[in-house]
Design an enzyme around this catalytic site. Sequence first.
Site, PDB file in Angstrom:
ATOM      1  N   LYS A   9      29.144 -75.888 -78.301  1.00 35.13           N
ATOM      2  CA  LYS A   9      28.839 -75.025 -79.455  1.00 35.13           C
ATOM      3  C   LYS A   9      28.400 -75.853 -80.677  1.00 35.13           C
ATOM      4  CE  LYS A   9      32.018 -71.341 -78.061  1.00 35.13           C
ATOM      5  NZ  LYS A   9      33.050 -70.388 -78.524  1.00 35.13           N
ATOM      6  N   PHE A  57      35.459 -59.755 -84.372  1.00 39.52           N
ATOM      7  CA  PHE A  57      34.966 -61.121 -84.600  1.00 39.52           C
ATOM      8  C   PHE A  57      33.521 -61.322 -84.160  1.00 39.52           C
ATOM      9  CE2 PHE A  57      37.218 -61.121 -80.488  1.00 39.52           C
ATOM     10  CZ  PHE A  57      36.235 -61.611 -79.627  1.00 39.52           C
ATOM     11  N   HIS A 115      32.320 -73.177 -74.788  1.00 35.89           N
ATOM     12  CA  HIS A 115      32.545 -71.918 -74.070  1.00 35.89           C
ATOM     13  C   HIS A 115      32.553 -72.241 -72.582  1.00 35.89           C
ATOM     14  CE1 HIS A 115      31.956 -67.828 -72.546  1.00 35.89           C
ATOM     15  NE2 HIS A 115      31.096 -68.385 -71.711  1.00 35.89           N
TER      16      HIS A 115
HETATM   17  P1  CMP Z   1      34.366 -68.159 -76.131  1.00 36.76           P
HETATM   18  O1  CMP Z   1      35.061 -68.764 -74.965  1.00 36.76           O
HETATM   19  O2  CMP Z   1      32.989 -68.611 -76.419  1.00 36.76           O
HETATM   20  O3  CMP Z   1      34.373 -66.563 -75.947  1.00 36.76           O
HETATM   21  C1  CMP Z   1      34.283 -65.679 -77.048  1.00 36.76           C
HETATM   22  C2  CMP Z   1      34.418 -66.394 -78.347  1.00 36.76           C
HETATM   23  O4  CMP Z   1      34.739 -65.579 -79.455  1.00 36.76           O
HETATM   24  C3  CMP Z   1      35.570 -67.363 -78.275  1.00 36.76           C
HETATM   25  O5  CMP Z   1      35.247 -68.441 -77.419  1.00 36.76           O
HETATM   26  C4  CMP Z   1      35.755 -67.717 -79.734  1.00 36.76           C
HETATM   27  O6  CMP Z   1      34.895 -68.744 -80.152  1.00 36.76           O
HETATM   28  C5  CMP Z   1      35.325 -66.436 -80.454  1.00 36.76           C
HETATM   29  N1  CMP Z   1      36.422 -65.749 -81.121  1.00 36.76           N
HETATM   30  C6  CMP Z   1      36.559 -65.602 -82.439  1.00 36.76           C
HETATM   31  N2  CMP Z   1      37.644 -64.895 -82.738  1.00 36.76           N
HETATM   32  C7  CMP Z   1      38.234 -64.557 -81.571  1.00 36.76           C
HETATM   33  C8  CMP Z   1      39.412 -63.810 -81.236  1.00 36.76           C
HETATM   34  N3  CMP Z   1      40.196 -63.271 -82.177  1.00 36.76           N
HETATM   35  N4  CMP Z   1      39.703 -63.680 -79.935  1.00 36.76           N
HETATM   36  C9  CMP Z   1      38.904 -64.214 -78.964  1.00 36.76           C
HETATM   37  N5  CMP Z   1      37.775 -64.928 -79.240  1.00 36.76           N
HETATM   38  C10 CMP Z   1      37.446 -65.109 -80.536  1.00 36.76           C
END
Ligand code: CMP
Length: 133
Positions: A9, A57, A115
């Site tokens: 990221k 979010f 991710h």
């Molecule tokens: P990722 O694994 O990319 O999947 C969704 C993304 O949303 C997560 O990582 C975080 O970077 C982002 N995110 C931000 N806030 C939240 C939250 N409250 N719960 C889950 N994911 C979040």
Amino acid sequence: MSRTLLIIKPDATERDMVGHIVSRLEKARYSVVEMRMMNLTTEQAREFYAVHEGKPFLDDLVAFMTTGRVVPMVLEKENAVLDLRTLVGATNPVNADCGTIRYEIGRNIEKNSVHASDSDENAAKEIAFFFDK
Ligand code: CMP
């Protein structure tokens, strides 16, 4: 052998941590079989995270994912999806186990550096999103 998708990221590319992350993945016996560096458009980020439509979010996440370079890559090894989730650690770095990538370099729940696909089914979809020829 199975495959999964990892995205480095913008919070990690801006700190020049691409090599560090790839090195950790290779030491964990992953082969990088496809990789690219790109800037996501708002539309692409929204489409990629469509599963989170309606979550509070999402808008901030989409904005963050378009602030800089991202590096999607296809990783291959046995049990690729589950082993990568273990190596990456919990979504929120403060909950991530010691030694995981997010524990080590994640900044917060949004800027969590990487991710990783959460299932074989989603891995196939996410790989096709970035690498379908
Ligand atoms: P990722 O694994 O990319 O999947 C969704 C993304 O949303 C997560 O990582 C975080 O970077 C982002 N995110 C931000 N806030 C939240 C939250 N409250 N719960 C889950 N994911 C979040």
